[in-house]
Write a protein that holds these residues in place. Structure first.
Motif, mmCIF file in Angstrom:
data_model
loop_
_atom_site.group_PDB
_atom_site.id
_atom_site.type_symbol
_atom_site.label_atom_id
_atom_site.label_comp_id
_atom_site.label_asym_id
_atom_site.label_seq_id
_atom_site.Cartn_x
_atom_site.Cartn_y
_atom_site.Cartn_z
ATOM 1 N N UNK A 232 11.193 10.398 -11.446
ATOM 2 C CA UNK A 232 10.144 11.257 -10.883
ATOM 3 C C UNK A 232 10.680 12.594 -10.391
ATOM 4 N N UNK A 233 11.807 13.040 -10.960
ATOM 5 C CA UNK A 233 12.381 14.306 -10.482
ATOM 6 C C UNK A 233 11.410 15.464 -10.646
ATOM 7 N N UNK A 234 10.508 15.356 -11.619
ATOM 8 C CA UNK A 234 9.575 16.467 -11.839
ATOM 9 C C UNK A 234 8.408 16.460 -10.849
ATOM 10 N N UNK A 235 8.337 15.440 -9.991
ATOM 11 C CA UNK A 235 7.223 15.349 -9.044
ATOM 12 C C UNK A 235 7.662 15.553 -7.597
ATOM 13 N N UNK A 236 8.896 16.054 -7.422
ATOM 14 C CA UNK A 236 9.487 16.180 -6.090
ATOM 15 C C UNK A 236 8.615 16.894 -5.073
ATOM 16 N N UNK A 237 7.984 17.979 -5.505
ATOM 17 C CA UNK A 237 7.243 18.811 -4.559
ATOM 18 C C UNK A 237 5.776 18.397 -4.433
ATOM 19 N N UNK A 238 5.428 17.292 -5.080
ATOM 20 C CA UNK A 238 4.030 16.857 -5.014
ATOM 21 C C UNK A 238 3.769 16.017 -3.774
ATOM 22 N N UNK A 239 2.536 16.134 -3.282
ATOM 23 C CA UNK A 239 2.135 15.307 -2.145
ATOM 24 C C UNK A 239 1.572 13.990 -2.667
ATOM 25 N N UNK A 240 1.616 12.937 -1.844
ATOM 26 C CA UNK A 240 1.152 11.620 -2.295
ATOM 27 C C UNK A 240 -0.231 11.657 -2.963
ATOM 28 N N UNK A 241 -1.160 12.471 -2.401
ATOM 29 C CA UNK A 241 -2.510 12.468 -2.982
ATOM 30 C C UNK A 241 -2.530 13.095 -4.372
ATOM 31 N N UNK A 242 -1.436 13.756 -4.756
ATOM 32 C CA UNK A 242 -1.384 14.365 -6.089
ATOM 33 C C UNK A 242 -0.728 13.432 -7.101
ATOM 34 N N UNK A 243 -0.385 12.215 -6.647
ATOM 35 C CA UNK A 243 0.310 11.275 -7.529
ATOM 36 C C UNK A 243 -0.588 10.086 -7.849
ATOM 37 N N UNK B 134 6.570 4.328 -7.030
ATOM 38 C CA UNK B 134 7.945 4.642 -7.455
ATOM 39 C C UNK B 134 8.616 5.574 -6.438
ATOM 40 N N UNK B 135 7.836 6.484 -5.847
ATOM 41 C CA UNK B 135 8.397 7.309 -4.764
ATOM 42 C C UNK B 135 8.819 6.396 -3.614
ATOM 43 N N UNK B 136 7.954 5.410 -3.311
ATOM 44 C CA UNK B 136 8.286 4.481 -2.231
ATOM 45 C C UNK B 136 9.571 3.718 -2.555
ATOM 46 N N UNK B 137 9.762 3.383 -3.825
ATOM 47 C CA UNK B 137 11.000 2.689 -4.211
ATOM 48 C C UNK B 137 12.199 3.625 -4.035
ATOM 49 N N UNK C 270 0.818 -1.229 0.000
ATOM 50 C CA UNK C 270 0.000 0.000 0.000
ATOM 51 C C UNK C 270 0.843 1.267 0.000
ATOM 52 N N UNK C 271 2.015 1.218 -0.583
ATOM 53 C CA UNK C 271 2.925 2.370 -0.745
ATOM 54 C C UNK C 271 3.400 2.931 0.595
ATOM 55 N N UNK C 272 2.419 3.225 1.500
ATOM 56 C CA UNK C 272 2.776 3.730 2.828
ATOM 57 C C UNK C 272 3.649 4.969 2.817
ATOM 58 N N UNK C 273 3.306 5.912 1.953
ATOM 59 C CA UNK C 273 3.986 7.209 2.025
ATOM 60 C C UNK C 273 3.310 8.015 3.131
ATOM 61 N N UNK C 274 4.067 8.966 3.702
ATOM 62 C CA UNK C 274 3.481 9.822 4.733
ATOM 63 C C UNK C 274 2.709 10.939 4.019
ATOM 64 N N UNK C 275 1.397 11.002 4.221
ATOM 65 C CA UNK C 275 0.566 11.906 3.405
ATOM 66 C C UNK C 275 0.885 13.390 3.563
ATOM 67 N N UNK C 276 1.440 13.799 4.729
ATOM 68 C CA UNK C 276 1.692 15.237 4.930
ATOM 69 C C UNK C 276 3.054 15.667 4.409
ATOM 70 N N UNK C 277 3.811 14.706 3.874
ATOM 71 C CA UNK C 277 5.128 15.063 3.350
ATOM 72 C C UNK C 277 5.123 14.982 1.826
ATOM 73 N N UNK C 278 5.908 15.857 1.189
ATOM 74 C CA UNK C 278 6.032 15.817 -0.268
ATOM 75 C C UNK C 278 6.825 14.577 -0.666
ATOM 76 N N UNK C 279 6.838 14.296 -1.955
ATOM 77 C CA UNK C 279 7.613 13.167 -2.473
ATOM 78 C C UNK C 279 9.061 13.298 -2.002
ATOM 79 N N UNK C 280 9.605 14.505 -2.146
ATOM 80 C CA UNK C 280 10.989 14.747 -1.734
ATOM 81 C C UNK C 280 11.183 14.402 -0.259
ATOM 82 N N UNK C 281 10.278 14.923 0.570
ATOM 83 C CA UNK C 281 10.425 14.714 2.014
ATOM 84 C C UNK C 281 10.239 13.249 2.401
ATOM 85 N N UNK C 282 9.339 12.570 1.701
ATOM 86 C CA UNK C 282 9.157 11.147 1.969
ATOM 87 C C UNK C 282 10.437 10.367 1.681
#
Ligand SMILES: Nc1ncnc2c1ncn2[C@@H]1O[C@H](COP(=O)(O)OP(=O)(O)OP(=O)(O)O)[C@@H](O)[C@H]1O
Ligand SMILES: [Mg+2]
Lengths: 385, 233
Positions: free
Chosen positions: B135-146, B153-156, B95-107
């Motif tokens: 995904x360098x162009x998605x660095x500042x996006x939040x998980x819900x925007x992906x 791929x951010x999780x990877x 389930x990816x398990x990214x932290x929703x309040x952090x951007x891709x970069x921060x995750x």
């Protein structure tokens, strides 16, 4: 510091909930700061270098027993005494009882020797001294009632069966009452009292000014020794101690206020604990992820508790600083008819509120954070969000 | 043949729920070498996740031993295991398990916060990891925007940013459509073939298994079958 960002972002995760928590803590600590200031002010009557030189002599039995005015000259004869004035509570009502303010009949001669800390022009001093029916009023009072020099004030006593009409001859500022009192001549008071009751000649207290602060205690002892075996024995104490004895008369107010503060703290701990428990429960899975990535239980714990502490501290600061700003902007002496002359939220009170904030944060997050941080990773990850 | 990265001997795991004993793993013997792309398959409840979790050091065996990188994981205390995971393991979850309040970069930066790297070095590592998953162009996006595939791929990227010894993935394509799943598998395959990362992946999907060099089948906690994939052997 690099974890601060994560911490802040977690705090803003549910903005409305964080805002509500901060607000409820802020409101509660506003109350705590206010109550604490009441305690502080009651226990620390305003003090000036002059008030430290002053002693108050009253009847040994109670403040409600009067003393003969003849005591005045006997006290003045004691070595090291700079001046003595007799003083009697007049209890004058101006128009309506709700216009309550302190008013005393005092020996006008020597009054300014005993109270040199009153700020007033020489002309007004003389004008007051020369008019037997003159009155000396504090600046706050003139602002409250829109009085000016020369105004005639009619006062009906609620303590004695008499009434007087006095003319404002002087307006003072400063002093330990911060300009909230009216003084009239004791001689004038004596005259109307004698007319109403036949014999009179009493004062409630004597204000005694010592020549130097080293002599204050000796003089107090000598005064009381002088009258010990008379029919009007006395009790003499410093002005500060005298004012504090009023606080003692307010009885268990200290205990009462302390109890309220305790209950308030307990309540906000419950409110904050509820918020933190909710916020942590929603994040069990994320906490599992953090630990899987290598975060230690103690780091997770510190982060969760840090969030709560930050929230509670923010609330505490807003509440207590808010109290400080608001009360320093309000004319408290006027609003409370002089009952509260000064209402200053001290740095100690602010510190106390910050301490309470810290405590609330630590205690409220403690248990849920500890449980969440200790939970095995596999178990946390299994949690469905 | 050189020394295996992971050596599992007579490994067993029994769960106790109330009075019932559930045997999740039974006498597993397994060696995994550096550079392998291992696939674990089997029916639901066969013990795949349990085995993966033990190798990851987030669960423990009740019998036998798991020696990973010469370390008997059961000999480490909880904090020791946490540090060990941070250094050696990269996790990819279903389930990816990214932290929703952090951007891709921060995750992606999260595991680096535990290292002594400077802010600048962390930024470089994160950018490199995001470049690998394209995904360098998605660095500042939040998980819900992906999209799901992008999230995975951010999780990877988060899993590889510390340059771990191996990557553990539990059904990484389980929540993805076929197209996104293929992208994710290609990224994992690249990590294995070009960057030499050892990968252990649990999957139900036979097409996913095609990317692996070796596939182990589990059934009711027993290792039943080993398949060597021609392209790698
Ligand atoms: N914490 C636990 N308590 C009790 N039983 C457990 C626990 N974790 C797993 N099990 C049991 O162990 C067995 C293996 O579980 P595991 O999660 O490893 O299976 P899996 O192969 O990953 O299945 P799936 O494909 O459904 O993910 C199952 O019977 C499961 O019910
Ligand atoms: Mg599983």
């Amino acid at each position: 510091m690099k974890f601060l960002r994560l911490l802040l972002k977690n705090l803003l995760r549910n903005k409305r909930r964080s805002l509500l928590t901060v607000s409820s803590i802020a409101v509660s600590l506003f109350l705590v700061a206010t109550l604490e200031t009441v305690l502080t002010e009651l226990n620390n009557p305003p003090e000036t270098p002059d008030s430290a030189l002053r002693l108050i002599t009253r009847h040994k039995i109670s403040l409600f027993n009067a003393l003969p005015i003849a005591h005045r000259d006997k006290i003045a004869g004691i070595d090291g005494v700079e001046g003595v004035v007799g003083s009697m509570w007049f209890g004058g009502i101006y128009k309506e009882p709700s216009n309550f303010f302190a008013n005393f009949a005092v020996n006008a001669d020597g009054f300014f020797n005993v109270y040199p800390d009153l700020i007033i022009s020489e002309e007004e001093k003389t004008a007051f001294l020369e008019d037997r029916t003159g009155a000396l009023v504090g600046k706050s009072l003139t602002e409250r009632f829109d009085w000016k020099l020369g105004d005639k004030i009619f006062l009906e006593s609620n303590t004695w069966p008499v009434e007087v009409e006095v003319t404002i001859r002087g307006i003072y500022e400063g002093g330990s009452d911060l300009g909230t009192t009216l003084y009239l001549h004791w001689e004038y008071y004596q005259e109307v009292m004698a007319a109403a009751m036949g014999q009179w000649g009493f004062a409630g207290t004597f204000s005694v000014r010592a020549q130097s602060s080293e002599e204050v205690l000796r003089i107090a002892k000598e005064i009381d020794a002088l009258f010990e075996n008379s029919s009007f024995p006395t009790k003499t104490e410093t002005e500060k101690a005298f004012l504090l004895s009023f606080v003692a008369m307010l009885g268990d107010i200290q205990f009462f206020i302390t109890s309220i503060i305790t209950v308030v703290i307990f309540t906000i701990i419950l409110v904050a604990a509820n918020t933190m428990a909710m916020s942590i429960r929603e994040r069990v899975r994320e906490i599992g992820v953090l630990k899987a990535l290598g975060f230690k239980s103690t780091q997770v714990l510190a982060m969760l508790v840090g969030e709560a502490v930050l929230l509670a501290l923010a609330g505490a600061m807003i509440g207590s600083l808010g109290a400080r700003v608001i009360f320093s902007a309000l004319p408290m002496a006027q609003l409370t008819s002089g009952f509260i002359q000064r209402f200053y939220v001290t740095p100690t009170t602010l510190l106390l509120c910050a301490g309470i904030g810290l405590l609330v944060g630590l205690v409220s997050a403690g248990v849920p954070a500890w449980t969440a941080a200790r939970r095995p990773v596999v178990e946390s990850l299994r949690r469905v969000a | 043949m050189n020394k295996p990265l992971i050596e599992i001997n007579e490994l067993g795991k029994v769960f106790h729920r109330d009075t019932v004993e559930i045997r999740a793993l039974d006498g597993i013997d397994l060696s995994i070498h550096a550079g392998e792309f291992v696939c674990l398959m089997g029916p639901s409840g066969s013990g795949k996740s349990t085995l993966l979790n033990i190798i990851a050091g987030i669960d423990y065996a009740t019998e036998g031993e798991a020696v990973v990188l010469d370390t008997d994981l059961s000999s480490l205390n909880e904090d020791g295991q946490a540090t060990w995971r941070n250094q050696h393991v990269g996790f990819v979850f279903q389930h990816f398990n990214l932290i929703p309040v952090l951007t891709a970069f921060e995750n992606v930066e999260l595991p680096l916060l535990l290292t002594s790297l400077s802010r600048k070095e962390r930024r470089e590592h994160v950018e490199t990891a995001l470049r690998v998953v394209r995904l360098t162009d998605r660095m500042e996006h939040y998980p819900r925007q992906l999209s799901g595939g992008q999230e995975q791929r951010v999780a990877i990227a988060r899993a590889i940013v510390t340059d771990p010894t191996f990557i553990l993935a539990d059904e990484p394509t389980g929540d993805l459509d076929a197209e996104s799943a293929r992208e994710v598998l290609e990224v994992l395959s690249t990590l294995n073939s070009e960057f030499g990362k050892t990968i252990i992946m649990v999957t139900h999907d036979p097409r996913a298994a095609e990317f692996a060099s070796v596939t182990y089948h589990l059934d009711k906690g027993l290792l039943t079958k080993t398949v060597l994939n021609g392209s790698h052997s």
